[in-house]
Design an enzyme around this catalytic site. Structure first.
Site: not given
Ligand code: PLP
Length: 384
Positions: A238, A328
């Site tokens: 939807t 990182c």
């Protein structure tokens, strides 16, 4: 003191009129666009109006625009399905593409009979178009070229019309990630011979979680998400009616003010560059600074030093939001894949400052002052 937001390549504040439009739709036009009653028809009309606006901005036909949940989804869908549905056997790309492109390529190479070729790039991140020409000329194997319009980390821009013309000449498909350029630079899918183009509303002052893909009518791929056949069966689920309307309005408004916004942002950028160069030693700028660059992205490379290491955090404490150029990985801070690809010296520290029309010259001055305070001259290990 008001905080300063200099991270607009990451996401942008929404335009107030977009928020108003979306709020109104959520309140009043909550129908399911697939329903045939009036509530449904109203929601459907909102989506189709939005599709027209997007098509107008990129010069496509309405039937070539499909709304998605993000640009990431749009790139996954087009890269993976171009391979499975259009017989692509080779993908040519650059290592500076966004992860949603790189990881889609990696995935499809792992699971399909297709190989990938990484183009040479220069120290600004510009792909070698002579090599592209040579590779395309050498082999008639069905090829998808994935080269973005503007790089989100360095700001370097690619010549998309030249790339598109090469693709057309050799019958290759062209996937272009325009996430950082939609609403900021003119884009014409026909002129640039683009087969697939992706965009994300939150990068041009629209809502998060709404993107779109342009799929040229010559290159029909199968649906990526299966279900209730929404988006003419290309993307089931939807629809996010308010988000789609917000995307279209934000794109239209940004497009209307493109020239004015560009000039304003360039003034902010030039002033910031000048202030940093005047006040801080051994400052460098990553990416193309000469001609083809995203005005809103300024990637600054600081010389090594204890204070430079903590700069993003200290700027944050001082009230400035900017983005680190590192990622990182396994607990170790290292330069992002883009900075590594352009050979940025890993001991230097990069911070990306990115601007929008919501920023001011006063904020530029304040941030330059904060940086001067945070980086006393004695802190630097000046390099040759
Ligand atoms: N491509 C580029 C160049 C981007 O900068 C980004 C977001 O940072 C994306 C793709 C992915 O956008 P989204 O996270 O909205 O799907």
């Amino acid at each position: 003191m008001q905080r300063i937001y200099f991270d607009n390549a990451s996401t942008t504040p929404m335009l107030p009129e977009v928020i108003d439009l979306m709020t109104g739709i959520m309140r009043h036009d909550f129908g399911n666009p697939s329903s045939i009653h009036q509530h449904g028809r109203r929601a459907r009309a909102i989506i189709e109006e939005a599709r027209k606006k997007v098509a107008r901005v990129i010069n496509s036909s309405i039937g070539e625009v499909f709304f998605t949940g993000s640009a990431t989804e749009a790139s996954n869908m087009t890269i993976k399905n171009a391979v499975t549905d259009l017989g692509v056997k080779r993908i040519i790309y650059a290592a500076t593409e966004h992860h949603c492109v790189l990881h889609s390529i990696e995935h499809t190479v792992r699971h399909n009979n297709v190989h990938a070729v990484s183009l040479k790039i220069d120290s600004d991140g510009r792909p070698d178009l002579e090599e592209l020409d040579m590779l395309l000329a050498q082999s008639t194997i069905k090829t998808l070229v994935c080269l973005m319009h503007g790089n989100n980390e360095t700001g370097t821009m690619n010549e998309i019309t030249e790339i598109g013309q090469l693709c057309k000449k050799y019958g290759a498909l062209y996937h272009c990630d325009t996430v950082q350029t939609l609403g900021k630079y003119p884009i014409d899918v026909q002129q640039a011979h683009i087969s697939f183009l992706t965009g994300s509303a939150h990068k041009f002052h629209g809502p998060k979680g709404t993107g779109f893909v342009f799929i040229s009518h010559e290159n029909i791929i199968q649906p990526y998400i299966h279900g209730g056949s929404q988006e003419r069966n290309m993307r089931s689920g939807t629809e996010n009616v308010a988000g789609i309307a917000g995307l279209a309005m934000a794109l239209e408004k940004s497009n209307e003010k493109m020239a004015e916004n560009f000039r304003y942002i360039l003034t902010l950028r030039n002033e910031f560059k000048a202030r940093l160069t005047e006040t801080l030693p051994d400052i460098r700028f990553n990416g193309n600074q000469e001609d083809k660059f995203l005005a809103h992205v300024l990637s600054v490379s600081f010389p090594p030093g204890p204070k430079a290491e903590l700069l993003v955090m200290n700027l944050d404490i001082e009230g400035v939001s900017a983005s680190s150029g590192s990622a990182c990985s396994s607990g170790v801070e290292e330069d992002s894949h883009v900075l590594q690809a352009i050979g940025h010296p890993h001991e230097r520290k990069t911070i990306r400052f990115s601007f929008s029309p919501f920023n001011t010259l006063d904020e530029i001055g304040r941030t330059a002052g904060i940086l001067k305070k945070l980086l006393p001259a004695g802190d630097f290990k000046i390099q040759g």
